[in-house]
Design an enzyme around this catalytic site. Structure first.
Site, PDB file in Angstrom:
ATOM      1  NE  ARG A 155       1.051  -9.059   7.451  1.00 56.24           N
ATOM      2  CZ  ARG A 155       1.098  -8.485   6.144  1.00 56.24           C
ATOM      3  NH1 ARG A 155       1.654  -7.010   5.968  1.00 56.24           N
ATOM      4  NH2 ARG A 155       0.356  -8.961   5.158  1.00 56.24           N
ATOM      5  NE  ARG A 196      -3.200  -8.624   6.143  1.00 54.81           N
ATOM      6  CZ  ARG A 196      -2.983  -7.977   5.219  1.00 54.81           C
ATOM      7  NH1 ARG A 196      -2.078  -6.936   5.584  1.00 54.81           N
ATOM      8  NH2 ARG A 196      -2.862  -8.265   3.956  1.00 54.81           N
ATOM      9  NE  ARG A 254      -1.826  -4.583  -3.833  1.00 56.09           N
ATOM     10  CZ  ARG A 254      -1.637  -4.580  -2.591  1.00 56.09           C
ATOM     11  NH1 ARG A 254      -1.857  -3.391  -1.796  1.00 56.09           N
ATOM     12  NH2 ARG A 254      -1.218  -5.459  -1.602  1.00 56.09           N
ATOM     13  NE  ARG A 310      -1.510 -10.845   0.231  1.00 60.28           N
ATOM     14  CZ  ARG A 310      -1.118 -10.978   1.496  1.00 60.28           C
ATOM     15  NH1 ARG A 310      -1.199 -12.118   2.150  1.00 60.28           N
ATOM     16  NH2 ARG A 310      -0.649  -9.871   2.386  1.00 60.28           N
ATOM     17  CE  LYS A 356       2.966  -2.658  -0.031  1.00 55.62           C
ATOM     18  NZ  LYS A 356       3.422  -4.097   0.290  1.00 55.62           N
TER      19      LYS A 356
HETATM   20  P1  ADP Z   1       3.618  -4.651   3.802  1.00 53.68           P
HETATM   21  O1  ADP Z   1       2.834  -3.597   4.416  1.00 53.68           O
HETATM   22  O2  ADP Z   1       4.484  -4.172   2.739  1.00 53.68           O
HETATM   23  O3  ADP Z   1       2.676  -6.251   3.624  1.00 53.68           O
HETATM   24  P2  ADP Z   1       4.552  -5.130   6.685  1.00 53.68           P
HETATM   25  O4  ADP Z   1       4.938  -3.575   6.921  1.00 53.68           O
HETATM   26  O5  ADP Z   1       3.256  -5.613   7.072  1.00 53.68           O
HETATM   27  O6  ADP Z   1       4.912  -5.228   4.927  1.00 53.68           O
HETATM   28  O7  ADP Z   1       5.688  -6.044   6.862  1.00 53.68           O
HETATM   29  C1  ADP Z   1       5.505  -7.521   6.810  1.00 53.68           C
HETATM   30  C2  ADP Z   1       6.020  -8.244   8.371  1.00 53.68           C
HETATM   31  O8  ADP Z   1       7.403  -8.141   8.036  1.00 53.68           O
HETATM   32  C3  ADP Z   1       5.595  -7.909   9.317  1.00 53.68           C
HETATM   33  O9  ADP Z   1       5.624  -9.124  10.170  1.00 53.68           O
HETATM   34  C4  ADP Z   1       6.654  -7.012   9.777  1.00 53.68           C
HETATM   35  O10 ADP Z   1       6.702  -6.993  11.140  1.00 53.68           O
HETATM   36  C5  ADP Z   1       7.920  -7.607   9.368  1.00 53.68           C
HETATM   37  N1  ADP Z   1       8.767  -6.479   8.788  1.00 53.68           N
HETATM   38  C6  ADP Z   1       8.821  -5.480   8.162  1.00 53.68           C
HETATM   39  N2  ADP Z   1       9.733  -4.828   7.840  1.00 53.68           N
HETATM   40  C7  ADP Z   1      10.900  -5.501   8.155  1.00 53.68           C
HETATM   41  C8  ADP Z   1      12.337  -5.704   8.092  1.00 53.68           C
HETATM   42  N3  ADP Z   1      12.916  -4.485   7.412  1.00 53.68           N
HETATM   43  N4  ADP Z   1      13.003  -6.635   8.462  1.00 53.68           N
HETATM   44  C9  ADP Z   1      12.477  -7.853   9.150  1.00 53.68           C
HETATM   45  N5  ADP Z   1      11.047  -7.852   9.145  1.00 53.68           N
HETATM   46  C10 ADP Z   1      10.264  -6.815   8.862  1.00 53.68           C
HETATM   47  P1  ADP Z   2      -0.014  -6.614   1.446  1.00 49.63           P
HETATM   48  O1  ADP Z   2       0.728  -5.343   1.605  1.00 49.63           O
HETATM   49  O2  ADP Z   2       0.271  -7.338   2.691  1.00 49.63           O
HETATM   50  O3  ADP Z   2      -0.294  -7.272   0.475  1.00 49.63           O
HETATM   51  P2  ADP Z   2      -2.509  -5.073   1.752  1.00 49.63           P
HETATM   52  O4  ADP Z   2      -2.957  -4.851   3.242  1.00 49.63           O
HETATM   53  O5  ADP Z   2      -2.042  -3.892   0.823  1.00 49.63           O
HETATM   54  O6  ADP Z   2      -1.619  -6.295   1.905  1.00 49.63           O
HETATM   55  O7  ADP Z   2      -3.538  -5.510   0.879  1.00 49.63           O
HETATM   56  C1  ADP Z   2      -4.594  -6.605   1.346  1.00 49.63           C
HETATM   57  C2  ADP Z   2      -5.512  -7.058   0.108  1.00 49.63           C
HETATM   58  O8  ADP Z   2      -6.593  -5.681  -0.244  1.00 49.63           O
HETATM   59  C3  ADP Z   2      -4.804  -7.181  -1.145  1.00 49.63           C
HETATM   60  O9  ADP Z   2      -4.364  -8.603  -1.345  1.00 49.63           O
HETATM   61  C4  ADP Z   2      -6.003  -7.014  -2.187  1.00 49.63           C
HETATM   62  O10 ADP Z   2      -6.965  -8.109  -2.245  1.00 49.63           O
HETATM   63  C5  ADP Z   2      -6.731  -5.630  -1.573  1.00 49.63           C
HETATM   64  N1  ADP Z   2      -6.060  -4.420  -2.078  1.00 49.63           N
HETATM   65  C6  ADP Z   2      -5.397  -3.557  -1.405  1.00 49.63           C
HETATM   66  N2  ADP Z   2      -4.928  -2.569  -1.999  1.00 49.63           N
HETATM   67  C7  ADP Z   2      -5.473  -2.845  -3.214  1.00 49.63           C
HETATM   68  C8  ADP Z   2      -5.338  -2.014  -4.511  1.00 49.63           C
HETATM   69  N3  ADP Z   2      -4.720  -0.888  -4.493  1.00 49.63           N
HETATM   70  N4  ADP Z   2      -6.057  -2.676  -5.548  1.00 49.63           N
HETATM   71  C9  ADP Z   2      -6.607  -3.828  -5.433  1.00 49.63           C
HETATM   72  N5  ADP Z   2      -6.606  -4.325  -4.239  1.00 49.63           N
HETATM   73  C10 ADP Z   2      -6.162  -3.977  -3.386  1.00 49.63           C
END
Ligand code: ADP
Ligand code: ADP
Ligand code: ZN
Length: 212
Positions: A124, A157, A88, A168, A13
């Protein structure tokens, strides 16, 4: 355009949001990024959110929704936004509809398999300055562990360790179907495979948006 990026943690995302903001010139709102900055600055909200985030649990709906409500008042959002990480839960989806009055335009669902997200989250690495997400093997920086743009060292992270990742994903499995149904019932859900290469995903999303 009011766009939501939905999908499991690690679906890509944040990565897609960064690509889309260049193309669409819209602000990116990431509730995860806002919460991490609140924790870093040790604000009241940060103090309340910290333990939930460290455990891989959701921060309570009321706290996150108030935070989003405030952010949505900002004049920079008059042409729309890309919202990543919210809603979420079903309660959050309902709250967002109330905040926005006309609701969102589209929810892009990055459907991503569990095996893929675990590999992505554990590999990541993030730039502390600009927030760009890298991956040790999928998307490594040009120089070992250094952000291409900022030249500062990347970090992992604290919630990207295996145990927290498991929590998660469990939370996601429990809450996601109600959110998906919510937007499906509104006819606003666009399904995209998040397992594909980042460029492919971006192309598919771009086409879907152009066809709206
Ligand atoms: P999210 O915001 O949904 O948690 P991220 O954009 O941070 O996901 O992506 C999670 C990890 O996967 C990061 O280390 C990113 O560099 C990698 N990543 C994101 N999209 C892709 C993809 N399409 N193919 C391979 N690796 C990806
Ligand atoms: P990822 O996409 O890798 O799960 P985010 O950066 O979106 O991680 O979120 C990290 C953490 O922040 C989540 O595990 C949760 O604890 C909190 N968080 C983020 N967005 C929300 C939400 N909309 N509702 C509740 N908790 C949230
Ligand atoms: Zn950087």
């Amino acid at each position: 355009m009011k766009l939501i990026l939905f999908g499991p943690p690690g679906a890509g995302k944040g990565t897609q949001a960064k690509l889309l903001i260049e193309k669409l010139r819209l602000p990116h709102i990431s509730t995860g990024d806002i919460l991490r900055s609140e924790v870093k600055n040790n604000t009241d909200l940060g103090k309340q959110a910290k333990s939930f985030m460290e455990a891989g649990k959701l921060v309570p709906d009321s706290l996150v929704t108030e935070m989003v409500r405030k952010r949505m008042q900002s004049p920079d959002l008059k042409n729309g936004f890309i919202l990543d990480g919210y809603p979420r839960t079903e309660a959050q989806a309902k709250a967002l509809d109330e905040i926005l009055e006309g609701g969102i335009d589209t929810a892009i669902y990055l459907a991503t398999s569990e095996q893929v997200v675990v590999q992505r989250l554990t590999g990541r690495r993030v730039c502390p300055k600009c927030g760009t997400n890298y991956h040790m093997t999928n998307m490594p920086p040009k120089n070992d562990m250094i952000c291409d743009q900022c030249q500062v060292e990347l970090f992992q992270r604290p919630d990207d360790n295996e145990a927290t990742v498991k929590n998660r994903l469990a939370v996601y499995l429990k809450e996601s179907s109600a959110v998906l149904d919510f937007y499906k019932n509104q006819g606003k859900l666009e399904h995209v495979s998040g397992d594909l290469d980042s460029e492919e995903v971006f192309n598919i999303i771009s086409k879907k948006i152009a066809a709206l």
